[in-house]
Design a protein around this motif. Sequence first.
Motif, short mmCIF file in Angstrom:
data_model
loop_
_atom_site.label_atom_id
_atom_site.label_comp_id
_atom_site.label_asym_id
_atom_site.label_seq_id
_atom_site.Cartn_x
_atom_site.Cartn_y
_atom_site.Cartn_z
N ALA A 245 -3.09 1.15 -8.26
CA ALA A 245 -3.94 1.66 -7.18
C ALA A 245 -3.31 2.88 -6.43
CB ALA A 245 -3.95 0.58 -6.16
N PHE A 246 -1.76 2.79 -6.38
CA PHE A 246 -1.10 3.84 -5.72
C PHE A 246 -1.08 5.05 -6.63
CE2 PHE A 246 0.32 1.06 -2.42
CZ PHE A 246 0.19 1.90 -1.24
N ASP A 253 -1.20 10.50 -1.54
CA ASP A 253 -0.65 10.85 -0.12
C ASP A 253 -0.68 9.72 1.00
OD1 ASP A 253 0.08 13.35 -1.18
OD2 ASP A 253 -1.79 14.24 -0.71
N LYS A 254 -1.35 8.66 0.54
CA LYS A 254 -1.33 7.50 1.60
C LYS A 254 -0.36 6.67 1.71
CE LYS A 254 -6.57 7.38 1.04
NZ LYS A 254 -7.59 6.56 0.55
N GLY A 255 -0.05 6.23 2.94
CA GLY A 255 1.00 5.46 3.36
C GLY A 255 0.37 3.94 3.18
N MET A 263 -4.30 -5.16 3.26
CA MET A 263 -3.48 -3.90 3.65
C MET A 263 -2.21 -3.67 2.92
SD MET A 263 -4.06 -1.17 5.26
CE MET A 263 -5.34 -1.19 6.16
N VAL A 264 -2.20 -2.70 1.86
CA VAL A 264 -1.03 -2.61 1.30
C VAL A 264 -0.19 -1.43 1.62
CG1 VAL A 264 -0.11 -2.70 -1.39
CG2 VAL A 264 -1.81 -4.20 -0.59
N LEU A 269 4.56 -1.16 -2.45
CA LEU A 269 4.61 -0.46 -3.80
C LEU A 269 6.02 -0.35 -4.26
CD1 LEU A 269 3.32 1.28 -6.02
CD2 LEU A 269 3.70 3.34 -4.58
N ALA A 270 7.11 -0.24 -3.42
CA ALA A 270 8.38 -0.22 -3.89
C ALA A 270 8.95 -1.54 -4.56
CB ALA A 270 9.25 0.24 -2.82
#
Length: 278
Positions: A245-246, A253-255, A263-264, A269-270
């Motif tokens: 997804a990321f 550019d989304k946090g 909400m992820v 992600l890390a």
Amino acid sequence: MTLRRRRSALYMPASNARAIAKARTLDCDVVILDLEDAVAPDEKAAARDRVVEAVREGGFGARELVVRINGLGTPWYADDVAAVRGLGVDAVLVPKVSYPSDLEEIRTSLGEEGPPIWAMIETCAAILSLPALSQAASAVRLTALIAGTNDLAKEMRCRLGPDRTPLVPALASIVIAARAAGIVALDGVCNALDDPARFGAECTQGAMLGFDGKTLIHPSQIEAANAGFGPSEDELAWARVIVAAFAKPENADKGAIRLDGQMVERLHLAEAEAMLAD
């Protein structure tokens, strides 16, 4: 902190040459050659020589190799330190570390260039000192906290059941201190060799509390520990979904993103990338 796996850390008696040889073939992440509890007083010197020989011989592959020495104040501490100081092991595990001054003394004994320290947390004083031990970690190259549940329960005079309820606050405190220092936390041993259900429950509990893995007293416990402290198939699948997804251009550019009703954030992600890289 390194992403190296420590799901299963197996104690092997340094007095037993066959056990050391077997350790080279087992699927554990860490081999701990034990000079302390597993070795009788009249066998300490011979066991120490056997450790030196085994480490120099090598053959442990990708397994992390740690030596548990006898503690500060024992008749064997100085000789143990002299033997392992320049041996090239991955770490030296020291029992009954209770105060930052203990860590400083151990680091002085091992030398600035000596191996990292792993500390057994198995006294009431150690539990009360955890914040200070955590703060001292970087200066003394402390890289892991190990729950010594047998000795801690004995000193607390608590009555342990299968759920280890009296120890849960202490276990959580060990994890918190390790995370604050950015170091490893390993759960204590399970003595119930003939009760795989209890061992599995302890692995589930330890993983829930946040431990990286569990210390073991028998090779039969390795498989369950590796499974209990490794990611499940569902967790791996979700990690892949997050990474994918990321990776989409619209999310570059989304946090944080909304994903399957959740909400992820980039911290997730890390974590997902680390899990998949492990």
